[in-house]
Design an enzyme around this catalytic site. Structure first.
Site, PDB file in Angstrom:
ATOM      1  N   LYS A 174      56.821-102.911  56.136  1.00  0.00           N
ATOM      2  CA  LYS A 174      55.389-102.892  56.440  1.00  0.00           C
ATOM      3  C   LYS A 174      54.864-101.538  55.979  1.00  0.00           C
ATOM      4  O   LYS A 174      54.881-100.568  56.717  1.00  0.00           O
ATOM      5  CB  LYS A 174      55.164-103.094  57.940  1.00  0.00           C
ATOM      6  CG  LYS A 174      53.812-103.736  58.311  1.00  0.00           C
ATOM      7  CD  LYS A 174      52.593-102.939  57.870  1.00  0.00           C
ATOM      8  CE  LYS A 174      52.420-101.637  58.622  1.00  0.00           C
ATOM      9  NZ  LYS A 174      51.164-100.901  58.175  1.00  0.00           N
ATOM     10  N   GLU A 177      48.685 -99.700  54.645  1.00  0.00           N
ATOM     11  CA  GLU A 177      47.663-100.501  53.961  1.00  0.00           C
ATOM     12  C   GLU A 177      46.711 -99.633  53.149  1.00  0.00           C
ATOM     13  O   GLU A 177      45.872-100.145  52.413  1.00  0.00           O
ATOM     14  CB  GLU A 177      46.879-101.342  54.977  1.00  0.00           C
ATOM     15  CG  GLU A 177      46.084-100.564  56.002  1.00  0.00           C
ATOM     16  CD  GLU A 177      46.911-100.113  57.193  1.00  0.00           C
ATOM     17  OE1 GLU A 177      46.293 -99.661  58.188  1.00  0.00           O
ATOM     18  OE2 GLU A 177      48.163-100.186  57.141  1.00  0.00           O
ATOM     19  N   ARG A 178      46.854 -98.293  53.243  1.00  0.00           N
ATOM     20  CA  ARG A 178      45.987 -97.396  52.476  1.00  0.00           C
ATOM     21  C   ARG A 178      46.368 -97.351  50.998  1.00  0.00           C
ATOM     22  O   ARG A 178      45.513 -97.182  50.133  1.00  0.00           O
ATOM     23  CB  ARG A 178      46.057 -95.981  53.038  1.00  0.00           C
ATOM     24  CG  ARG A 178      45.466 -95.798  54.423  1.00  0.00           C
ATOM     25  CD  ARG A 178      45.801 -94.414  54.931  1.00  0.00           C
ATOM     26  NE  ARG A 178      45.254 -94.135  56.245  1.00  0.00           N
ATOM     27  CZ  ARG A 178      44.179 -93.394  56.481  1.00  0.00           C
ATOM     28  NH1 ARG A 178      43.519 -92.878  55.460  1.00  0.00           N
ATOM     29  NH2 ARG A 178      43.743 -93.177  57.694  1.00  0.00           N
ATOM     30  N   SER A 227      52.626 -90.619  62.608  1.00  0.00           N
ATOM     31  CA  SER A 227      52.163 -89.722  63.663  1.00  0.00           C
ATOM     32  C   SER A 227      53.071 -89.818  64.879  1.00  0.00           C
ATOM     33  O   SER A 227      53.719 -90.838  65.124  1.00  0.00           O
ATOM     34  CB  SER A 227      50.730 -90.070  64.065  1.00  0.00           C
ATOM     35  OG  SER A 227      50.698 -91.265  64.815  1.00  0.00           O
ATOM     36  N   CYS A 282      54.597 -84.303  55.746  1.00  0.00           N
ATOM     37  CA  CYS A 282      55.162 -83.952  57.053  1.00  0.00           C
ATOM     38  C   CYS A 282      55.972 -82.666  56.974  1.00  0.00           C
ATOM     39  O   CYS A 282      56.246 -82.038  57.996  1.00  0.00           O
ATOM     40  CB  CYS A 282      56.031 -85.084  57.586  1.00  0.00           C
ATOM     41  SG  CYS A 282      57.525 -85.377  56.628  1.00  0.00           S
ATOM     42  N   GLU A 382      48.927 -81.130  64.483  1.00  0.00           N
ATOM     43  CA  GLU A 382      49.103 -81.315  63.037  1.00  0.00           C
ATOM     44  C   GLU A 382      47.765 -81.685  62.409  1.00  0.00           C
ATOM     45  O   GLU A 382      47.159 -82.692  62.765  1.00  0.00           O
ATOM     46  CB  GLU A 382      50.133 -82.416  62.765  1.00  0.00           C
ATOM     47  CG  GLU A 382      50.452 -82.603  61.296  1.00  0.00           C
ATOM     48  CD  GLU A 382      51.569 -83.607  61.069  1.00  0.00           C
ATOM     49  OE1 GLU A 382      52.390 -83.388  60.166  1.00  0.00           O
ATOM     50  OE2 GLU A 382      51.623 -84.615  61.807  1.00  0.00           O
TER      51      GLU A 382
END
Length: 497
Positions: A174, A177-178, A227, A282, A382
């Site tokens: 998965k 979707e961006r 996140s 990250c 962050e």
């Protein structure tokens, strides 16, 4: 023209039937360039069911045969690597050169996983007891799921999928979707490389699809990168439903600059690691920690000078140092943190909002804060954008405490010429990955990647030998072959004489 994207299930494109769609932006212009279908729970369950059936035969392939599929996949990716990099860049916003690096770091894990015949070898003890041998074997889990972020749409899916597939599992991906086009193309290339249909399915979606993967009893394990809030949800939900989970969350990576450091080298490291890929990594360095007033003043001066030379441009601009952020929400978030930092009392030395950028798009320039204090939100949280904060330390011990006491523990670096200082730092600092004169300490593919504290939920790291342990279960066999001697039943626990 707006493109219509698809899922990839059972070895072929699947347009989706839920009716729900997401929008994929062109970060360079701010316009919508594609629509992506968002799977319902039922569609996700159908992809899982297909994977369950495909995995049965795939698990019976011997490891060397599975490795040959990975090797064929490597050759296919290399043949269209430039096109993949351009596609990735166009949806994410990182420069084409940076997109190529995204692909390369993923391929290195595929190369590691191609050594699966050796990696799956178990243990063997001959004659552990008289006439008794003991040995172990590693067997696949079954169907596993990967939920991956937008910032590395090639690298992280490959970090997860390559070892999972090599171990004999089916993988349901998965992706974000961006920027979903590259993950689908990678799945198509795996099929061309000889992977049986259904062993790798790609399903787009939001929370409904994710929660289905986490709760369906046919999925044995879940991997997540994103996140911290979502990582904690994924880990809690997956483990509550009896699954293994490997979840990686946020970060606030510090770079300690000792008074004896090469300031030119440290400045270059901070510029590249702080602003590369617009800070959407990250492992980005977001906190510079100069030790001593003289170091801080000299470092600040050098940083301001170098920031003035940076070029922000379209992702296909070969002269650009970094491109736009991925979407309008990302741009709004970063702008909001700049306002927040000023309100908290930090000095905004360079304001990235004031630059000159191409028309349209989600552009913001490099920003620099100084006199940031540990209690401020811009130090605790962050930002995930091109924002670097200077947190000044009076001495080494104070510098060591800053990353060690932070709630995140992903990565840290120290720049120094002193071996004793470096050795002490690497042993005592409370983070999972450490660089010594290396700003972004992402390990090579045959070591393991992972943070500590609230940067990671789970017991095992990504890639390296940890990934083989994560994607397999160990079976131990104790074996004896009687030679016609019958000893009768025994009612005491067996021991090795």
């Amino acid at each position: 023209m707006i493109r219509d994207l698809t899922h990839f299930i059972a070895g072929k494109p699947h347009p989706g039937s839920s009716g729900a769609v997401g929008e994929v932006y062109d970060p360079n212009t701010g316009s919508v360039q594609a629509r992506v279908p968002l799977a319902s729970a039922q569609e996700t369950r159908e992809a899982i069911a297909d994977a369950v059936e495909a995995q049965k035969a795939w698990a019976e392939w011997n490891p060397q045969r599975r490795a040959r599929v990975l090797l064929a996949f490597l050759r296919l990716v290399e043949s269209e690597r430039a096109e993949l990099a351009r596609l990735l860049s166009a949806e994410h916003g990182k420069t084409v050169a940076d997109a190529d690096g995204d692909i390369q770091r993923g391929l290195e894990v595929v190369e590691f996983a191609a050594g699966i015949p050796h990696l799956l070898k178990g243990e063997f003890t001959d004659n552990a007891g008289t006439g008794i041998d003991v040995y172990s074997m590693r067997q696949p889990l079954g169907v596993v799921a990967g939920i991956t972020p937008f910032n590395f749409p090639a690298m992280i899916p490959l970090w997860q999928a390559a070892p999972a597939l090599a171990c004999g599992n089916a993988f349901v991906l998965k992706p974000s979707e961006r920027d979903p086009s590259v993950p689908v193309r990678l799945a198509e290339l795996f099929l061309e490389a000889g992977l049986p249909p259904g062993v790798l399915n790609v399903v787009h979606g939001g929370k409904e699809a994710v929660d289905t993967l986490l709760t369906d009893s046919r999925v044995e394990a879940a991997c997540f990168v994103g996140s911290t809030a979502i990582a904690e949800h994924v880990y809690t939900t997956a483990t509550a439903h009896g699954k293994r989970a490997q979840c990686f969350g946020g970060a606030k990576n510090h770079l300690i600059v000792m008074p004896d450091a090469d300031l030119g080298q440290a400045t270059d490291a901070l510029i590249g690691a702080g602003y590369g890929s617009a800070g959407e990594r990250c492992m980005a360095i977001s906190v510079a920690v100069p030790v001593g007033r003289a170091t801080a003043e000299a470092l600040r001066e050098r940083l301001v000078s170098r920031i003035a030379e940076l070029r922000v441009g379209r992702s296909d601009d070969q002269e650009a140092d970094f491109g736009p952020l991925v979407g309008p929400d990302a741009l709004e978030r970063v702008r909001g943190y700049l306002d927040l930092g000023v309100a908290e009392g930090a000095e905004l030395v360079v304001d990235g909002r004031s630059g000159t950028f191409p028309d349209g798009g989600f552009f913001i320039g490099p920003s620099l804060f100084d006199h940031v204090r540990p209690g401020m939100r811009i130090h605790r949280e962050e930002i995930f954008g091109p924002v670097l904060s200077i947190v000044r330390a009076d001495d080494y011990e104070q510098a060591l405490r800053l990353p060690s006491e932070h709630e995140y523990g992903n990565g840290v670096a120290i720049f120094t010429r002193d071996g004793d200082t470096a050795r002490d730092f690497t042993r005592r600092v409370n983070t999972g990955m450490v660089g010594v004169n290396v700003p972004i300490p992402v390990p090579v593919a045959y070591h393991s990647f992972g943070g500590w504290k609230r940067s990671m939920f789970g017991d095992l790291n990504q890639f390296g030998t940890d990934s083989i342990r994560f994607f397999t279960r160990t079976k131990t066999v104790t074996s004896r072959w009687p030679s016609g001697i019958r000893e009768g039943a025994s009612f005491t626990i067996p021991t090795m004489d």
